[in-house]
Motif scaffolding. Structure first.
Motif, PDB file in Angstrom:
ATOM      1  N   ASP A  65      47.360  53.402  32.947  1.00  0.00           N
ATOM      2  CA  ASP A  65      47.983  54.725  33.013  1.00  0.00           C
ATOM      3  C   ASP A  65      46.944  55.826  32.826  1.00  0.00           C
ATOM      4  N   GLY A  66      45.952  55.551  32.010  1.00  0.00           N
ATOM      5  CA  GLY A  66      44.888  56.523  31.794  1.00  0.00           C
ATOM      6  C   GLY A  66      44.110  56.805  33.064  1.00  0.00           C
ATOM      7  N   TRP A  67      43.912  55.778  33.873  1.00  0.00           N
ATOM      8  CA  TRP A  67      43.224  55.973  35.154  1.00  0.00           C
ATOM      9  C   TRP A  67      44.023  56.914  36.056  1.00  0.00           C
ATOM     10  N   GLU A  72      44.837  62.337  38.549  1.00  0.00           N
ATOM     11  CA  GLU A  72      45.789  63.427  38.746  1.00  0.00           C
ATOM     12  C   GLU A  72      45.268  64.733  38.155  1.00  0.00           C
ATOM     13  N   VAL A  73      44.729  64.687  36.944  1.00  0.00           N
ATOM     14  CA  VAL A  73      44.200  65.896  36.309  1.00  0.00           C
ATOM     15  C   VAL A  73      43.004  66.424  37.093  1.00  0.00           C
ATOM     16  N   LEU A 112      34.652  44.671  33.450  1.00  0.00           N
ATOM     17  CA  LEU A 112      35.106  44.113  34.724  1.00  0.00           C
ATOM     18  C   LEU A 112      36.526  44.583  35.050  1.00  0.00           C
ATOM     19  N   GLU A 113      37.454  44.388  34.127  1.00  0.00           N
ATOM     20  CA  GLU A 113      38.811  44.872  34.381  1.00  0.00           C
ATOM     21  C   GLU A 113      38.831  46.397  34.495  1.00  0.00           C
ATOM     22  N   GLY A 114      38.021  47.078  33.688  1.00  0.00           N
ATOM     23  CA  GLY A 114      37.946  48.533  33.780  1.00  0.00           C
ATOM     24  C   GLY A 114      37.447  48.990  35.136  1.00  0.00           C
ATOM     25  N   VAL A 115      36.467  48.271  35.685  1.00  0.00           N
ATOM     26  CA  VAL A 115      35.952  48.607  37.023  1.00  0.00           C
ATOM     27  C   VAL A 115      37.004  48.292  38.083  1.00  0.00           C
ATOM     28  N   PHE A 116      37.708  47.175  37.928  1.00  0.00           N
ATOM     29  CA  PHE A 116      38.805  46.842  38.843  1.00  0.00           C
ATOM     30  C   PHE A 116      39.840  47.961  38.876  1.00  0.00           C
ATOM     31  N   LEU A 117      40.271  48.418  37.698  1.00  0.00           N
ATOM     32  CA  LEU A 117      41.274  49.477  37.635  1.00  0.00           C
ATOM     33  C   LEU A 117      40.756  50.767  38.266  1.00  0.00           C
ATOM     34  N   GLY A 118      39.489  51.073  38.014  1.00  0.00           N
ATOM     35  CA  GLY A 118      38.909  52.272  38.603  1.00  0.00           C
ATOM     36  C   GLY A 118      38.846  52.194  40.106  1.00  0.00           C
ATOM     37  N   THR A 121      42.477  52.416  41.621  1.00  0.00           N
ATOM     38  CA  THR A 121      43.002  53.777  41.579  1.00  0.00           C
ATOM     39  C   THR A 121      42.281  54.664  42.586  1.00  0.00           C
ATOM     40  N   ALA A 122      40.975  54.502  42.674  1.00  0.00           N
ATOM     41  CA  ALA A 122      40.182  55.327  43.586  1.00  0.00           C
ATOM     42  C   ALA A 122      40.527  55.054  45.039  1.00  0.00           C
ATOM     43  N   VAL A 123      40.656  53.781  45.413  1.00  0.00           N
ATOM     44  CA  VAL A 123      40.974  53.452  46.807  1.00  0.00           C
ATOM     45  C   VAL A 123      42.334  54.031  47.189  1.00  0.00           C
ATOM     46  N   ARG A 124      43.315  53.876  46.316  1.00  0.00           N
ATOM     47  CA  ARG A 124      44.643  54.412  46.610  1.00  0.00           C
ATOM     48  C   ARG A 124      44.628  55.934  46.751  1.00  0.00           C
ATOM     49  N   ALA A 125      43.774  56.596  45.964  1.00  0.00           N
ATOM     50  CA  ALA A 125      43.718  58.055  46.005  1.00  0.00           C
ATOM     51  C   ALA A 125      42.839  58.581  47.130  1.00  0.00           C
ATOM     52  N   MET A 126      41.745  57.877  47.436  1.00  0.00           N
ATOM     53  CA  MET A 126      40.745  58.389  48.367  1.00  0.00           C
ATOM     54  C   MET A 126      40.976  57.984  49.823  1.00  0.00           C
ATOM     55  N   LYS A 127      41.861  57.023  50.062  1.00  0.00           N
ATOM     56  CA  LYS A 127      41.979  56.488  51.419  1.00  0.00           C
ATOM     57  C   LYS A 127      42.493  57.508  52.426  1.00  0.00           C
TER      58      LYS A 127
END
Length: 253
Positions: A65-67, A72-73, A112-118, A121-127
């Protein structure tokens, strides 16, 4: 300089060390930067030092959720992000004989999980971005060589290396305007490397000139490569792994 003019960047673990140098260098090249760190005070100090083109947010990279909140911010305050640097990390000294399961899981959770989440989130936002975008994942020379005193760290960084390539190929196959590359630094003169757990000592590394024999790299050595990989100048570079190690891959110290 304006190699990142008009770009919006998110840099994790940017309260000190590599992340701080990357955030500052991005801003000097024209980017607006969201500085995130689990240490809110450090993040704010870095953003305040950069000035009007930076903001700070508390972020624990293991929180999904933090990602979402960070993206969003950032989009509301600075604009839709074009760049993500997954830099946050930690190091726990332990070999295969004494590494606990808890230490192994914590290291992988953050790095690793932190990079996965990043990346997710980035792909969904940047695509849907209307200009080229870039994800830069901080791996390590440990992913290319192994690092017996820091087993969990090396294993997590190896996972980041492979994850990066899978993300890059997916974005290419989907025709998304997103490139994804990994950086593989050797010892860089940062607080994490200087801590007692790692044991680096000696004189501080100069920001310019030749690196002394056996010396650490400077954070700017990594930050400058990040600028290139984040810029449109590297448009034909994705799924790559880029050592920043002064030849130690071929001539270990």
């Amino acid at each position: 300089m304006d190699r990142l003019n008009g770009k919006i960047a998110i840099v994790t673990g940017a309260g000190s060390g590599l992340g701080k140098a990357i955030g500052e260098t991005f801003a000097s090249e024209g980017a607006k930067v969201m500085v995130t760190d689990v240490n809110s005070e450090s993040a704010k100090m870095v953003a305040d030092n950069i000035g009007a083109n930076a903001m700070a947010m508390h972020q624990d990279v293991v929180d999904p959720d933090g990602w979402q909140d960070v993206f969003e911010v950032t989009a509301k305050a600075l604009g839709a992000p074009h760049i993500l640097v997954n830099n946050a990390g930690l190091v726990i000294p332990a070999t295969i004989e004494d590494c606990t399961l808890e230490q192994f899981r914590l290291t992988h959770n953050v790095m690793l999980e932190g990079v996965f989440l990043g990346c997710q989130t980035a792909v969904r936002a940047m695509k849907t971005n209307d200009q080229p975008s870039a994800i830069i994942n901080m791996s390590s020379m440990a992913a290319l060589q192994g690092y017996s005193p820091f087993l969990a760290y090396a294993a997590a960084k190896g996972g980041v290396r492979s994850l990066t390539k899978s993300v890059a190929l997916h974005c290419k196959e989907q025709n998304y305007p997103i490139r994804c590359n990994s950086l593989h630094p050797a010892g860089i003169d940062t607080p994490m490397v200087r801590q007692a757990a790692v044991g680096a000592d000696g004189e501080p590394t100069p920001a310019t000139g030749m690196i002394p024999l056996g010396g650490l790299g400077h954070p700017n050595d990594v930050a400058e490569l990040c600028v290139y990989l984040a810029s449109d100048a590297s448009r034909f570079m994705t799924a790559g792994e880029y050592p920043v190690e002064n030849g130690t891959l071929y001539q270990p110290s």
